[in-house]
Structures are given as C-alpha cells and as structure tokens.
Scaffold this motif. Structure first.
Motif, PDB file in Angstrom:
ATOM      1  N   SER A   1       0.991  -1.080   0.124  1.00  0.00           N
ATOM      2  CA  SER A   1      -0.012   0.026  -0.112  1.00  0.00           C
ATOM      3  C   SER A   1       0.805   1.258  -0.047  1.00  0.00           C
ATOM      4  O   SER A   1       2.163   1.356   0.132  1.00  0.00           O
ATOM      5  N   ILE A   2       0.292   1.986   0.015  1.00  0.00           N
ATOM      6  CA  ILE A   2       1.185   3.375  -0.173  1.00  0.00           C
ATOM      7  C   ILE A   2       1.738   3.923   0.983  1.00  0.00           C
ATOM      8  O   ILE A   2       2.869   4.096   0.958  1.00  0.00           O
ATOM      9  N   LEU A   3       1.214   3.698   1.999  1.00  0.00           N
ATOM     10  CA  LEU A   3       1.922   4.077   3.317  1.00  0.00           C
ATOM     11  C   LEU A   3       3.200   2.834   3.675  1.00  0.00           C
ATOM     12  O   LEU A   3       4.025   3.429   3.928  1.00  0.00           O
ATOM     13  N   GLU A   4       2.712   1.815   3.123  1.00  0.00           N
ATOM     14  CA  GLU A   4       4.092   0.685   3.181  1.00  0.00           C
ATOM     15  C   GLU A   4       5.229   1.151   2.380  1.00  0.00           C
ATOM     16  O   GLU A   4       6.186   1.300   2.777  1.00  0.00           O
ATOM     17  N   ARG A   5       4.882   1.778   1.181  1.00  0.00           N
ATOM     18  CA  ARG A   5       5.634   2.162   0.345  1.00  0.00           C
ATOM     19  C   ARG A   5       6.532   3.220   1.064  1.00  0.00           C
ATOM     20  O   ARG A   5       7.679   3.314   0.638  1.00  0.00           O
ATOM     21  N   LYS A   6       5.910   3.946   1.585  1.00  0.00           N
ATOM     22  CA  LYS A   6       6.292   5.352   1.784  1.00  0.00           C
ATOM     23  C   LYS A   6       7.291   4.972   2.946  1.00  0.00           C
ATOM     24  O   LYS A   6       8.576   5.576   3.328  1.00  0.00           O
ATOM     25  N   LYS A   7       7.115   3.996   3.931  1.00  0.00           N
ATOM     26  CA  LYS A   7       7.903   3.642   4.916  1.00  0.00           C
ATOM     27  C   LYS A   7       9.129   3.101   4.390  1.00  0.00           C
ATOM     28  O   LYS A   7      10.049   3.013   4.912  1.00  0.00           O
ATOM     29  N   ALA A   8       8.714   2.310   3.404  1.00  0.00           N
ATOM     30  CA  ALA A   8      10.041   1.462   2.786  1.00  0.00           C
ATOM     31  C   ALA A   8      10.907   2.628   2.263  1.00  0.00           C
ATOM     32  O   ALA A   8      12.064   2.462   2.620  1.00  0.00           O
ATOM     33  N   ILE A   9      10.443   3.520   1.655  1.00  0.00           N
ATOM     34  CA  ILE A   9      11.316   4.447   1.080  1.00  0.00           C
ATOM     35  C   ILE A   9      11.786   5.342   2.295  1.00  0.00           C
ATOM     36  O   ILE A   9      13.192   5.648   2.052  1.00  0.00           O
ATOM     37  N   LYS A  10      11.293   5.775   2.851  1.00  0.00           N
ATOM     38  CA  LYS A  10      11.892   6.561   3.910  1.00  0.00           C
ATOM     39  C   LYS A  10      12.812   5.729   4.938  1.00  0.00           C
ATOM     40  O   LYS A  10      13.986   6.302   5.129  1.00  0.00           O
ATOM     41  N   LEU A  11      12.539   4.639   5.089  1.00  0.00           N
ATOM     42  CA  LEU A  11      13.443   3.738   5.883  1.00  0.00           C
ATOM     43  C   LEU A  11      14.678   3.424   5.348  1.00  0.00           C
ATOM     44  O   LEU A  11      15.962   3.633   5.659  1.00  0.00           O
ATOM     45  N   SER A  12      14.505   3.154   3.922  1.00  0.00           N
ATOM     46  CA  SER A  12      15.773   3.127   3.033  1.00  0.00           C
ATOM     47  C   SER A  12      16.791   4.332   2.940  1.00  0.00           C
ATOM     48  O   SER A  12      17.926   4.279   3.057  1.00  0.00           O
ATOM     49  N   ALA A  13      16.096   5.517   2.812  1.00  0.00           N
ATOM     50  CA  ALA A  13      16.741   6.734   2.608  1.00  0.00           C
ATOM     51  C   ALA A  13      17.534   6.823   4.091  1.00  0.00           C
ATOM     52  O   ALA A  13      18.498   7.501   4.110  1.00  0.00           O
ATOM     53  N   ASP A  14      16.643   6.625   5.030  1.00  0.00           N
ATOM     54  CA  ASP A  14      17.252   6.818   6.455  1.00  0.00           C
ATOM     55  C   ASP A  14      18.545   5.835   6.754  1.00  0.00           C
ATOM     56  O   ASP A  14      19.569   6.403   6.986  1.00  0.00           O
ATOM     57  N   ILE A  15      18.173   4.976   6.348  1.00  0.00           N
ATOM     58  CA  ILE A  15      19.568   3.775   6.799  1.00  0.00           C
ATOM     59  C   ILE A  15      20.527   4.513   5.684  1.00  0.00           C
ATOM     60  O   ILE A  15      21.688   4.225   5.929  1.00  0.00           O
ATOM     61  N   ALA A  16      20.326   4.517   4.345  1.00  0.00           N
ATOM     62  CA  ALA A  16      21.537   5.145   3.540  1.00  0.00           C
ATOM     63  C   ALA A  16      22.146   6.259   4.101  1.00  0.00           C
ATOM     64  O   ALA A  16      23.366   6.270   3.894  1.00  0.00           O
ATOM     65  N   LEU A  17      21.230   7.275   4.583  1.00  0.00           N
ATOM     66  CA  LEU A  17      21.839   8.450   5.057  1.00  0.00           C
ATOM     67  C   LEU A  17      23.049   8.007   6.387  1.00  0.00           C
ATOM     68  O   LEU A  17      24.118   8.473   6.171  1.00  0.00           O
ATOM     69  N   ALA A  18      22.433   7.129   7.108  1.00  0.00           N
ATOM     70  CA  ALA A  18      23.129   6.893   8.158  1.00  0.00           C
ATOM     71  C   ALA A  18      24.464   6.334   8.025  1.00  0.00           C
ATOM     72  O   ALA A  18      25.802   6.386   8.303  1.00  0.00           O
ATOM     73  N   SER A  19      24.604   5.245   6.646  1.00  0.00           N
ATOM     74  CA  SER A  19      25.462   4.349   6.477  1.00  0.00           C
ATOM     75  C   SER A  19      26.594   5.433   5.705  1.00  0.00           C
ATOM     76  O   SER A  19      27.566   4.888   5.598  1.00  0.00           O
ATOM     77  N   THR A  20      26.087   6.435   5.127  1.00  0.00           N
ATOM     78  CA  THR A  20      27.205   7.211   4.416  1.00  0.00           C
ATOM     79  C   THR A  20      28.168   7.819   5.597  1.00  0.00           C
ATOM     80  O   THR A  20      29.206   8.146   4.941  1.00  0.00           O
ATOM     81  N   ARG A  21      27.753   7.989   6.883  1.00  0.00           N
ATOM     82  CA  ARG A  21      28.746   8.231   7.798  1.00  0.00           C
ATOM     83  C   ARG A  21      29.516   7.233   8.406  1.00  0.00           C
ATOM     84  O   ARG A  21      30.478   7.820   9.334  1.00  0.00           O
ATOM     85  N   ASP A  22      29.429   6.052   8.051  1.00  0.00           N
ATOM     86  CA  ASP A  22      30.019   4.914   8.286  1.00  0.00           C
ATOM     87  C   ASP A  22      30.450   4.755   9.948  1.00  0.00           C
ATOM     88  O   ASP A  22      31.644   4.402  10.266  1.00  0.00           O
ATOM     89  N   GLY A  23      29.383   5.329  10.568  1.00  0.00           N
ATOM     90  CA  GLY A  23      29.593   4.939  11.980  1.00  0.00           C
ATOM     91  C   GLY A  23      30.727   5.757  12.561  1.00  0.00           C
ATOM     92  O   GLY A  23      30.660   5.473  14.049  1.00  0.00           O
ATOM     93  N   ARG A  24      30.632   6.719  12.197  1.00  0.00           N
ATOM     94  CA  ARG A  24      31.588   7.870  13.015  1.00  0.00           C
ATOM     95  C   ARG A  24      30.833   8.661  13.695  1.00  0.00           C
ATOM     96  O   ARG A  24      31.312   9.399  14.702  1.00  0.00           O
ATOM     97  N   THR A  25      29.720   8.961  13.297  1.00  0.00           N
ATOM     98  CA  THR A  25      28.854   9.981  14.205  1.00  0.00           C
ATOM     99  C   THR A  25      27.717   9.046  15.244  1.00  0.00           C
ATOM    100  O   THR A  25      27.288   7.966  14.791  1.00  0.00           O
ATOM    101  N   CYS A  26      27.312   9.742  16.029  1.00  0.00           N
ATOM    102  CA  CYS A  26      26.375   9.033  16.990  1.00  0.00           C
ATOM    103  C   CYS A  26      25.080   8.993  16.221  1.00  0.00           C
ATOM    104  O   CYS A  26      24.725   7.650  16.527  1.00  0.00           O
ATOM    105  N   TRP A  27      24.621   9.806  15.649  1.00  0.00           N
ATOM    106  CA  TRP A  27      23.238   9.747  15.205  1.00  0.00           C
ATOM    107  C   TRP A  27      23.320   8.627  14.320  1.00  0.00           C
ATOM    108  O   TRP A  27      22.126   8.076  14.157  1.00  0.00           O
ATOM    109  N   SER A  28      24.259   8.574  13.352  1.00  0.00           N
ATOM    110  CA  SER A  28      24.043   7.480  12.416  1.00  0.00           C
ATOM    111  C   SER A  28      24.191   6.150  13.244  1.00  0.00           C
ATOM    112  O   SER A  28      23.504   5.324  12.729  1.00  0.00           O
ATOM    113  N   ARG A  29      24.990   5.951  14.105  1.00  0.00           N
ATOM    114  CA  ARG A  29      24.827   4.758  14.893  1.00  0.00           C
ATOM    115  C   ARG A  29      23.504   4.440  15.479  1.00  0.00           C
ATOM    116  O   ARG A  29      22.925   3.136  15.398  1.00  0.00           O
TER     117      ARG A  29
END
Lengths: 222, 451
Positions: A66-94
């Motif tokens: 459904s739309i909401l699930e899609r949205k969640k999937a998109i947002k989740l992958s975006a967030d995780i991708a964002l966090a992973s660009t920091r490679d664990g060096r910052t607290c928020w990404s971890r």
C-alpha cells in the motif's frame, strides 16, 4: 606511394574527467548540458547509491504494498542509507542503524547495505543500545540525588540568567529528542552531532527532491 | 558551488519549499542544467574533483579524504573558527573531558581543506617564560591536545592577576589560531572549576556559531536560546521534508520499479580532439567540456579511433559518437570526403543501428544546434556546414549495449589532411553508476593502410 604501415598507437588515458561548471552561454551547450547531470557532492552520490540499493531490496514487493507501506519503505531505506554514509563515525548514524536493526525490515536493509562495509559499524550499532541504557541509568541516578536549590538571588541579572538557562535547557532537551540518539550526549557533542545531522539531512532532502523530479518526469513522459 | 551554499547564503529565514525550489532552479540555471535530476555516480566520484570544492565540510571517507560537501560559505573567519574548533576538539580529547571520539576532530569541522587548516592549527610548545599566549609556529602538528592541556595549566600558573585583557588573548588566538588558552581575567577566580567551566562555555559558543552559520537566517540572531530555537525549527523542517518527499515518491512510483538503469545512468560528454599535423589549436571548441587531446601526425592515412574501457569492472556504454566535427584552415579549397565507414563494437547485444540516424529527439535538436553553431566559429571561415560537418546521418551512431569498448573507423581522403586542423569528437558516454570503480579509458588512434 609508399605508406608505411605504422602502427602508431596513441594511447590516451582518460583518467579524470573533471566536473565542470558550464559557464558558456552557447545554445548548443545548453542543449548538451541539458542532458548532463552535473555531479553533486560525493556525499549525495553515495547516499543516492545506497538508497537505491536499499530500495531494490524491496524490489518486486513494491507492487503489492500500500502507499503507506511504500512510503515507509522509502523513508526507511533513505534513512539507513543516510546513516551508512557516515560510516559509524557519528553518534546519530549509529543510533539510526541501531534502531533500524530492531525490526525485521530494517535488519534486512542494514545487512544489505552495510555488509560490504565496515564491520565496526555493525558492532558499534549493537553495542550502542547497551551503552545508552547504562548512560541513562546513571543519569537517572544522578538526578535523584541532585537537590534543587532555591534561588536566592534577588537581582534581576541573576534572575534573567536563570530564566535563560532554563529556556536553553528546555531547548536542548527538544533538540536532543530531535536528533537521533541525542539523549545520551552531552551538550558539546550534541551540537556537533546536530551540525552533522543537519548537513546530512539537507543532502538527503536534496537528493530526494531531485529524484522525485526525475521520477515524475519519467512517469509523465511515458 | 554546490546547491547548499546557495541555501546558506540566503538571508530570509523562511525555508518553505518554494523558496528552496526556486533557489535550486536558479542554481541550476546558473549552471545551465535544465533538467534537475540526480546524478549519483562514482564515475564522477573518481573525477578527481578539483579544488572548486574549496570549502569542504566534513567527513573523510574512511578517514582518508575529505568529502567535498560544501555547506559553509567560504569565509576565512569561518575557516579559522573551524580550525580552531577542530583544534579544540583535539584538545578536549586528551583531557578526556568529553566523550567525543578523537576522529570526530577530523569529522565535522575540518571543513577547510586540510591544506588550509593546517597552517592555522599548529603550534609549538609554549615556553613557560613567554608571557604571551602562543607563538604557534606554522608546522603541521596535529596533536594540539597535549599542548593544549599543558598550556591551560601554564595559563593558570603564569598569571593570577594578569593584566592581559581577554581581548588581547583572544586576538592572539584568532590570529595564530591554535588552541584554547584559558586565561583568567583580572579579578576572576582562578580555580580549576571556573576555568574549566569557562573553557566549556567557550567550546559551546564556538560550536553554536558554526551552527548559526549553517542554519540560514541565524546570523543576525544573538543569544543562545533564540539560536537554538531556529536550529530546532530547521531540523524539524528538514525531517518533515523527508517525510513529505518520501510520501510523494511513494505516490509517484507505484509501477516504477526504481529501476535504476534507466533513471540514473549518467551520461558524460567529453570532447576528443585529434590534432593533425601537430597543430595547436587556438580555438576553444569544446564548450567547456573536458577535452582529451590526441595528436596524430600521419595524416595521410585513415585512422581508427578506438575507445575502450580499461578497467574490467566498469560498463561504459559508448552511447553516441555525437558529432564528428572537422575544422578547417581558412583555405576553402579543401573538400571533405570523410565518412564513418565502419564501426564495430564488440560485445554488442543489439545490432548496430548505424548508418540510419536514430530517431532521437535530443539528437535531432543537437544536429540543428550544431548547424547553427558553426557560424560562430571563425575558423570554419563561414563555410557552410555541409563542408565542415560530416552529415549527421552518418555520424551518429548509437546502440544500447553493455559493450565496454567500441571502435570507430574514420577514413578520410588524403586531401583533407593537409588542411585539417583538428578533428573533434563529441563523445557521449553513459555510465552505469552502480559499479563503483575507477574508470580509465583508453583512446587508441591507429593508422591503417589505406588500401
């Protein structure tokens, strides 16, 4: 006429194509350049790449969501991708990664996105949870022992100071709630984390907006 | 500069979406890019980005190089502050007063390229006899930490009722920039607690200043509480944006599989200029695109231009050899009799569509544009395009395959060459950005017997 069969190979190495600013105003350039997608910063490129990789994990299931699930999937992958660009060096990404690893969807994504990369990050994200609990317990203990003093200062300056201190304190609390993983940091590192987080968020918004534009373009073109 | 500097430079406090969009749009127009689309690409990443990313904020990738994430306006005072900040960060590490990990010192605020921050950062070991705060010699010592803590102690010892004003101290710091020297002002308590507190407050204030620069519209506000307010608003706004955008993306793409090959392959143009007779072209014909020069001196032979990909992991689609463009000397007697005789791309999946010109909207426009443009070039001497250009139908080839090398053969009649100055190819490469590898391309120009 004799032509020597020279096998004259000129080997050029096109090693670096630099990104360039297109400053010329020639019409043909505009045309060429309209087809070019100028590179943005490295951060954004990394983010986009990881985001897309994450989305591919959902892959075929996207149709049935459904739309909401899609949205969640998109947002989740975006967030995780964002966090992973920091490679664990910052607290928020971890913190983001640690949170995401808690449920199934996130776990899959995290593994998918991060397994080629730093092992340290994964360890850090799992260790973070325990560490934060400890910190939280300590803070609760401290607060229970701390006695609030009655403000005796009658002068306006002192009063104003204390008021402003309280306001600042309240605001930092809010900020801590906003920045992921912020509750466990002290003031100084909180500000640093906010700085980094804001920059990354901006990059994320930018990339998402552009990809939205591109996707609508594709959809409309069809 | 990047988009983000555009947003930072904006003065209005409003950050509504239209504002951002229009700025983006301005930025795009300014850069003459009309299709705002993302171009994530490691192909680009390997394009050793030149120092146009002068202001580089942040994070080194795996600690090695700086991410050119331009967010701060290039501002020397900012640089100083940043360097100072990173120094402070390093300082705080040694004293173990904060939980910030040591690599965070290189993290946020090494935004200046290391070249810039290094001269600002270094200091030498302060001799206790020196009354002045610091005489940092410009060297390249990273660990200011030790020195910082030692200096702090020194500061406490050296002057109790110091006559040096704080201004002077801070001015010194600003100029030479290295570390926190906490010096008690006249009449202030010199016990360690208040000094530590003051140091801490200093740190916080500096970081707040950096945040202020980052959040648009915060420069004019004074006072921690209000600045914090703005920061909170900004962060909330950004988070909300992410939500909204992801919602919109979910709506837009029910069917699109996020199939990236179509959406996000990058295309690159670059110009290959083959120079004959060692002519040094004075014309800048390449419209600001990257240029590769090849010299080719045996001009009475047909030549083969072979563009092949060098590294195995990459998939370059040699999408289009867009335009073969010969420029002539002012001698108008030369005739052009070249054509693309044969092109053979190894590993092609689809059959080559040449010589029929592909119906491709862009290319048609392109053709037209080229014709118009020829008039701008004085070298072409006002000759009509048909002489100067290989006709579009012959010159365009395109294919969709994942071949990673391609060969083009050009055969020219020999009468061309005595007058031909240069030959430039406009090559469009499309690159599969998913493969994150360096790209090396080999351009071979071989001669053949002209049988």
């Amino acid at each position: 006429m004799t032509t020597m069969c020279l096998h004259n190979c000129i080997i050029l190495q096109l090693v670096s194509l630099t990104s360039h600013d297109f400053l010329c105003s020639c019409s043909i350039q505009e045309l060429i350049l309209s087809r070019m997608r100028a590179p943005r910063s490295v951060l954004k490129q990394q983010f986009l790449k990881k985001w897309m990789m994450g989305l591919q994990v959902f892959g075929s299931a996207k149709q049935s969501m459904s739309i909401l699930e899609r949205k969640k999937a998109i947002k989740l992958s975006a967030d995780i991708a964002l966090a992973s660009t920091r490679d664990g060096r910052t607290c928020w990404s971890r913190a983001i990664i640690a949170d995401a690893s808690k449920d199934d969807d996130g776990k899959v994504l995290v593994q998918h996105l991060l397994s080629p990369e730093s092992e340290r990050l994964k360890k850090a994200s799992t260790g973070l949870v325990m560490e934060n609990k400890r910190v939280r317990c300590k803070k609760i203990l401290k607060r229970s022992f701390c006695i609030k003093r009655v403000r005796k200062g009658a002068s306006k300056v002192v009063l104003a100071k204390s008021i402003s201190k309280r306001i600042v304190k309240r605001r930092t609390q809010v900020l801590k709630s906003l920045v992921p993983g912020g509750e466990f940091m002290d003031d100084i590192s909180l500000i640093e984390e906010t700085l980094d987080y804001m920059v990354s968020l901006r990059a994320q918004v930018d990339v998402m907006r552009r990809s939205l534009a591109k996707a609508t373009e594709v959809v409309n073109g069809k | 500069m990047d988009l983000l500097t555009g947003t930072v430079a904006r003065s209005g406090p409003e950050l509504d979406e239209t504002g951002l969009d229009s700025l983006q749009f301005d930025e795009d127009i300014r850069h003459l890019i009309t299709a705002p689309s993302e171009n994530a690409n490691s192909f680009i990443a390997l394009l050793e980005l030149p120092a146009n990313q002068a202001m580089e904020l942040l994070h080194s990738d795996s600690g090695k190089k700086e991410c050119p994430n331009v967010t701060f306006p290039s501002n020397t005072s900012l640089l100083e502050r940043a360097a100072r900040f990173s120094v402070l960060n390093g300082g705080s590490n040694s004293t173990d007063s904060s939980s910030v990990p040591s690599d965070s010192s290189s993290k946020n605020l090494e935004k200046a390229a290391p070249v810039k921050s290094e001269p600002l950062e270094t200091e030498s070991y302060l001799d206790s006899s020196q009354p002045l705060v610091s005489d940092p010699t410009v060297g390249n010592s990273a660990p200011n930490a030790r020195a910082c803590s030692k200096r702090k102690e020194r500061g406490k010892k050296v002057k109790g009722a110091s006559k040096k004003s704080k201004n002077e101290v801070s001015k010194q710091e600003e100029e030479k920039l290295p570390y926190v020297h906490v010096r008690a002002r006249r009449g202030q308590a010199t016990d360690s607690h208040s000094l530590a507190e003051r140091a801490r407050r200093e740190k916080i204030n500096q970081r707040m200043k950096l945040l202020q620069e980052l959040v648009p519209g915060c420069n004019k506000i004074s006072g921690t509480a209000l600045v914090l307010d703005e920061i909170i608003n900004h962060v909330q706004f950004l988070q909300r944006q992410v939500e909204i955008l992801s919602m919109k993306l979910a709506v837009v793409n029910p069917g699109i599989d996020f199939n990236l090959d179509s959406i996000f392959t990058t295309e690159r143009y670059f110009v290959i200029i083959l120079r004959f007779n060692s002519f040094v072209s004075t014309q800048k014909l390449h419209f600001g695109l990257p240029v590769v020069f090849a010299d080719y001196d045996h001009t009475d032979l047909p030549c083969t231009v072979e563009i092949s990909e060098f590294s195995q992991t990459l998939a370059i689609n040699l999408n289009e050899i867009l335009k073969l463009n010969l420029t002539f000397s002012p001698d108008k007697n030369t005739t052009l009799s070249g054509s693309l005789i044969d092109s053979n791309f190894s590993g092609m999946v689809m059959p080559l569509m040449w010589p029929e010109a592909q119906v491709n909207r862009n290319r048609h426009q392109f053709q037209r544009q080229w014709q118009i443009d020829a008039l701008h070039q004085p070298v072409w001497g006002g000759e009509e395009d048909s002489h100067n250009f290989i006709t579009p139908e012959n010159s365009f080839l395109s294919y969709d395959s994942s071949a990673n090398s391609g060969t083009l053969h050009f055969v020219f009649g020999s009468s061309i060459f005595c007058n031909t100055i240069s030959l430039s190819l406009l090559v469009l490469l499309s690159y599969d950005w998913k493969r994150n590898s360096k790209c090396k391309m080999m351009l071979k120009i071989k001669e053949h017997h002209s049988e």
